[in-house]
Design a protein around this motif. Structure first.
Motif, short mmCIF file in Angstrom:
data_model
loop_
_atom_site.label_atom_id
_atom_site.label_comp_id
_atom_site.label_asym_id
_atom_site.label_seq_id
_atom_site.Cartn_x
_atom_site.Cartn_y
_atom_site.Cartn_z
N UNK A 179 0.82 -1.20 0.00
CA UNK A 179 0.00 0.00 0.00
C UNK A 179 0.86 1.26 0.00
N UNK A 180 1.87 1.28 0.84
CA UNK A 180 2.70 2.48 0.99
C UNK A 180 3.73 2.64 -0.13
N UNK A 181 4.17 1.52 -0.71
CA UNK A 181 5.21 1.58 -1.74
C UNK A 181 4.67 1.40 -3.15
N UNK A 182 3.33 1.35 -3.30
CA UNK A 182 2.70 1.25 -4.62
C UNK A 182 3.16 -0.01 -5.37
N UNK A 183 2.95 -1.15 -4.72
CA UNK A 183 3.38 -2.43 -5.28
C UNK A 183 2.19 -3.28 -5.70
N UNK A 184 2.40 -4.09 -6.71
CA UNK A 184 1.46 -5.14 -7.09
C UNK A 184 2.23 -6.43 -7.29
N UNK A 185 1.94 -7.42 -6.46
CA UNK A 185 2.68 -8.68 -6.47
C UNK A 185 4.19 -8.46 -6.35
N UNK A 186 4.56 -7.49 -5.52
CA UNK A 186 5.96 -7.21 -5.26
C UNK A 186 6.62 -6.32 -6.28
#
Length: 519
Positions: A179-186
């Motif tokens: 959520x905080x780092x704007x990740x999707x599946x890492x």
């Protein structure tokens, strides 16, 4: 003269359309399949470069509860067993009825983990005769129950998790980082993109627990004829008895749910999330910021003209009203919808420029394998198809074309017509189904490996230590896969020709404006 020139114009056009659609559906399916192979082959353990104080932001876990679901205690306990600082964690159990059977169980869990801030929130003035309370804002009982948790939550990040799902210990940490780092599946999403991750969710799976008919002895009892010592009954001994047949079918509901969620659903769920054309959210386990949801509801009047879903005058007026009540009250706005999870995703998409992100984690719903019949499975699938019919009509109308049999039929027609000058090619259809079933079998066991691989896991309930799918034979798996595929189209037809759904024992009708009306 080419044989194409002698084909009818209609046949050529339909063949081209079907071929294009076939390529799109197969591409979407295998896009999800490859992503599952790459990112779901084991439980992830994400990390970031923040220092210890910034890495762990405070989180409120909200779990709405009504009655006793299968393995409820272990599902709820998974919230206490997260690899997350206990001083940054709050757990709120939302219950309507002060006499709910789950309350003694929850109190035991709270006493077992005194270092974690956890409490039970009970609706005000609950009336057992009407099964309702003062906390009633619309027909959705889940949202009515959740609302008090949103208002009471200490932290901005909320993890809304159904009572009947279990989560492994790293999910919360992985989700907050995503959520905080704007990740999707890492994977880091582009910082220059219009949308950023505002909602983190997890692939929902189901397992048939304490099932009958999985052991070798039980399979033999169920599938072989019942013999009698009486010669007069020899003629009937070659058929399955009525009682045995009833037992044979009784436990198929949970296995069919398990098969659906571990194959067809998860494949397209992961694929659609990665394509990010629109929000695709299942409400079993979602993490987002309360402030983002509040802002999304507050902005609805400003985007009224542009919104496909939130433009009705009454909808906009309710958005204004609930936004004016203060932090957390915006959840009450979504009580008008049965599919509140999807509508929350749409609100964040439209008004917070948000998108969804996965973590490579799954959440698991244990289903009773001993009293869960085919009719139970059909009823569940029909209910959610009818809800989706009004929310995403086009996607629901084309859903049969994503299933292996229908997809294979129109693909076969297109290829046979355009390249083989025939209507149908059996070997081509067999090849299509063979590839589909092999990839589903591989994907199924990749996800099972994600479930049973206890990487950095502190808490593993008994029903997950030796799960039945690990020991099922290929033929047992194939039988259930075929039954699931054959039921897909009849279920869809039933869902399309009806408007009523049953939700927690109450009948509802979905209206064209996506709101629900209790009957």
């Amino acid at each position: 003269m080419s044989y194409i020139s002698v084909l009818s114009y209609t046949r050529i056009v339909t063949s081209v359309v079907f071929l294009v659609w076939y390529i799109l559906m197969v591409s979407a399916a295998y896009f999800g399949f490859v992503e599952i192979l790459l990112k779901f082959n084991r439980r992830p353990n994400l990390s970031n470069d923040r220092d210890e104080n910034d890495k762990y932001e405070g989180v409120t876990i909200i779990r709405p509860i009504k009655g006793i679901d299968p393995e409820l205690s272990s599902c709820l306990e998974s919230s206490f067993c997260q690899n997350y600082p206990s001083d940054k964690l709050e757990i709120l159990f939302c219950v309507d009825d002060p006499n709910d059977a789950s309350i003694p169980l929850i109190k035991k869990l709270i006493a077992k983990y005194p270092n974690i801030d956890a409490k039970i929130l009970i609706s005000s003035n609950f009336d057992p005769t009407t099964n309702s309370s003062d906390d009633h804002y619309g027909p959705n009982p889940k949202v009515n129950n959740l609302a008090k948790g949103f208002v009471a939550s200490r932290y901005d990040i909320l993890w809304v998790m159904d009572s009947n799902v279990w989560a492994s210990s790293n999910i919360l940490k992985n989700s907050v980082i995503s959520l905080n780092d704007n990740l999707n599946n890492g994977r880091k999403q582009s910082d220059t993109a219009k949308r950023t991750v505002k909602l983190v969710h997890h692939v929902p799976l189901a397992l048939s627990v304490n099932p009958t008919g999985d052991s070798k002895d039980e399979q033999e009892y169920v599938l072989t004829p019942t013999h009698s010592d009486d010669d007069s009954e020899t003629s009937s001994s070659s058929s399955i008895t009525k009682s045995t047949r009833k037992r044979f079918l009784k436990n198929f509901g949970a296995k069919l749910d398990e098969m659906f969620l571990l194959t067809s659903h998860s494949k397209f769920y992961v694929s659609l999330n990665n394509l990010a054309i629109a929000p695709c959210v299942n409400g079993k386990s979602n993490i987002y910021r309360k402030s983002d949801l509040d802002r999304s509801v507050a902005l609805m009047p400003h985007y009224q003209e542009k919104s496909e879903f939130f433009h009705d005058e009454k909808v906009v007026n309710d958005a204004k009203y609930y936004s004016s009540l203060g932090p957390g009250h915006s959840i009450k706005f979504f009580s008008r919808y049965i599919g509140e999870d999807n509508m929350i995703g749409i609100a964040l998409w439209e008004n917070a420029l948000g998108k969804t992100g996965l973590t490579g984690d799954v959440v698991i719903q244990p289903l009773s394998g001993s009293d869960n019949g085919i009719n139970d499975y059909i009823t569940r699938r029909v209910r959610w198809l009818r809800v989706r019919k009004y929310m995403v009509l086009l996607a629901t109308l084309v859903e049969p074309t994503t299933e292996s049999i229908i997809c294979g039929l129109y693909g076969n027609y297109a290829i046979s017509t355009l390249f083989m000058n025939r209507w149908f090619t059996w070997w081509l259809f067999a090849l299509h189904l063979s590839i589909w079933v092999v990839t589903d079998y591989v994907q199924y066991h990749v996800l099972i490996n994600n479930i049973v691989s206890p990487r950095n896991l502190d808490y593993l309930p008994n029903w997950l230590i030796n799960i039945p799918p690990v020991n099922r034979s290929v033929w047992n798996w194939l039988y259930m896969w075929a039954l699931r595929e054959l039921l897909a189209l009849p279920i869809w037809v039933i869902a399309m020709f009806g408007h009523e759904i049953d939700w927690r024992g109450k009948p509802f009708k979905i209206k064209k404006d996506l709101t629900a009306e209790e009957l």
